[in-house]
Design a protein around this motif. Structure first.
Motif, short mmCIF file in Angstrom:
data_model
loop_
_atom_site.label_atom_id
_atom_site.label_comp_id
_atom_site.label_asym_id
_atom_site.label_seq_id
_atom_site.Cartn_x
_atom_site.Cartn_y
_atom_site.Cartn_z
N TYR A 15 0.81 -1.22 0.00
CA TYR A 15 0.00 0.00 0.00
C TYR A 15 0.84 1.27 0.00
CZ TYR A 15 -3.41 -3.48 1.44
OH TYR A 15 -4.19 -4.60 1.52
N GLY A 16 2.13 1.18 -0.34
CA GLY A 16 2.98 2.36 -0.36
C GLY A 16 3.32 2.88 1.01
N ARG A 17 3.16 2.04 2.02
CA ARG A 17 3.31 2.50 3.40
C ARG A 17 4.71 2.99 3.77
NH1 ARG A 17 1.51 -2.34 6.90
NH2 ARG A 17 0.15 -2.64 5.15
N LEU A 18 5.72 2.68 2.94
CA LEU A 18 7.08 3.14 3.27
C LEU A 18 7.38 4.51 2.67
CD1 LEU A 18 9.10 -0.17 2.84
CD2 LEU A 18 8.18 0.85 4.94
N GLY A 19 6.55 4.98 1.75
CA GLY A 19 6.77 6.30 1.16
C GLY A 19 7.88 6.33 0.13
N LEU A 20 8.21 5.17 -0.44
CA LEU A 20 9.31 5.09 -1.40
C LEU A 20 8.82 5.08 -2.85
CD1 LEU A 20 11.41 2.45 0.57
CD2 LEU A 20 11.93 4.89 0.28
N GLY A 21 7.53 5.26 -3.06
CA GLY A 21 7.00 5.32 -4.42
C GLY A 21 6.61 3.99 -5.01
N ASP A 22 6.66 2.93 -4.22
CA ASP A 22 6.25 1.62 -4.70
C ASP A 22 5.70 0.80 -3.54
OD1 ASP A 22 8.45 0.50 -3.24
OD2 ASP A 22 9.76 0.79 -4.96
N SER A 23 5.38 -0.46 -3.78
CA SER A 23 4.85 -1.34 -2.72
C SER A 23 5.81 -2.47 -2.40
CB SER A 23 3.49 -1.91 -3.15
OG SER A 23 2.53 -0.88 -3.23
N GLY A 51 -1.13 0.99 8.22
CA GLY A 51 0.16 1.40 7.66
C GLY A 51 0.18 2.71 6.93
N HIS A 52 -0.01 3.83 7.63
CA HIS A 52 0.16 5.14 7.00
C HIS A 52 1.06 6.00 7.88
CE1 HIS A 52 -3.29 6.09 9.65
NE2 HIS A 52 -2.79 7.31 9.67
N THR A 53 1.66 7.02 7.25
CA THR A 53 2.63 7.87 7.94
C THR A 53 2.37 9.33 7.59
OG1 THR A 53 4.27 6.10 7.86
CG2 THR A 53 5.10 8.32 8.24
N LEU A 54 2.63 10.20 8.56
CA LEU A 54 2.58 11.64 8.36
C LEU A 54 3.95 12.21 8.70
CD1 LEU A 54 -0.74 12.34 10.30
CD2 LEU A 54 -0.46 12.24 7.82
N ALA A 55 4.38 13.20 7.92
CA ALA A 55 5.65 13.88 8.18
C ALA A 55 5.41 15.39 8.13
CB ALA A 55 6.71 13.48 7.17
N LEU A 56 5.86 16.09 9.15
CA LEU A 56 5.72 17.53 9.25
C LEU A 56 7.08 18.19 8.97
CD1 LEU A 56 3.95 19.99 10.10
CD2 LEU A 56 4.78 19.60 12.43
N THR A 57 7.09 19.17 8.06
CA THR A 57 8.34 19.85 7.72
C THR A 57 8.58 21.04 8.65
OG1 THR A 57 7.42 21.48 6.18
CG2 THR A 57 7.94 19.28 5.29
N LEU A 58 9.79 21.56 8.62
CA LEU A 58 10.11 22.77 9.39
C LEU A 58 9.25 23.95 8.96
CD1 LEU A 58 14.02 22.69 9.62
CD2 LEU A 58 12.36 22.33 11.46
N GLU A 59 8.81 23.96 7.70
CA GLU A 59 8.00 25.06 7.17
C GLU A 59 6.52 24.89 7.46
OE1 GLU A 59 10.24 23.32 5.19
OE2 GLU A 59 11.82 24.78 5.53
N GLY A 60 6.13 23.77 8.11
CA GLY A 60 4.73 23.53 8.43
C GLY A 60 3.95 22.77 7.38
N GLU A 61 4.63 22.27 6.34
CA GLU A 61 3.96 21.45 5.34
C GLU A 61 3.77 20.05 5.91
OE1 GLU A 61 5.56 22.78 1.09
OE2 GLU A 61 7.13 22.19 2.48
N LEU A 62 2.71 19.37 5.46
CA LEU A 62 2.42 18.02 5.91
C LEU A 62 2.42 17.08 4.73
CD1 LEU A 62 1.61 16.36 8.43
CD2 LEU A 62 -0.77 16.78 7.77
N PHE A 63 3.20 16.01 4.82
CA PHE A 63 3.22 14.95 3.81
C PHE A 63 2.58 13.72 4.43
CE2 PHE A 63 6.62 17.70 2.42
CZ PHE A 63 6.59 17.63 1.04
N SER A 64 1.84 12.96 3.61
CA SER A 64 1.17 11.75 4.07
C SER A 64 1.32 10.67 3.00
CB SER A 64 -0.32 12.04 4.30
OG SER A 64 -1.01 10.87 4.64
N TRP A 65 1.52 9.41 3.43
CA TRP A 65 1.59 8.31 2.49
C TRP A 65 1.17 7.02 3.17
CZ3 TRP A 65 5.83 10.94 4.37
CH2 TRP A 65 6.70 10.23 5.19
N GLY A 66 0.89 6.02 2.35
CA GLY A 66 0.51 4.70 2.85
C GLY A 66 -0.95 4.41 2.67
N ASP A 67 -1.46 3.51 3.48
CA ASP A 67 -2.84 3.03 3.39
C ASP A 67 -3.72 3.88 4.28
OD1 ASP A 67 -4.98 1.45 2.71
OD2 ASP A 67 -4.50 -0.14 4.14
N GLY A 68 -3.78 5.20 3.99
CA GLY A 68 -4.48 6.24 4.72
C GLY A 68 -5.67 5.80 5.49
#
Length: 68
Positions: A15-23, A51-68
């Protein structure tokens, strides 16, 4: 998460849960790439089977990936 704000992932990749662009499963840590490039401040991963992940940047942007 590394001290320089980069993030690596390994493990079960379904489900792309590692955030590497594949499964694909990864036995060794691989560095994630963000577009646009970002310095990550905090990472939070779900526990359990979804299996989903959130990442917060120093600028306040939020990235999300995986099986939301």
């Amino acid at each position: 998460m590394h001290q320089d704000g980069s993030v690596s992932a390994c493990g079960k990749g379904s489900y792309g849960r590692l955030g590497l662009g594949d499964s694909n499963n990864q036995t060794m840590p691989r560095k994630l790439t963000f577009d646009p490039p970002a310095v990550i401040k905090k990472v939070s991963s779900s526990k359990g089977s979804d299996g989903h992940t959130l990442a917060l940047t120093l600028e306040g942007e939020l990235f999300s990936w995986g099986d939301g």
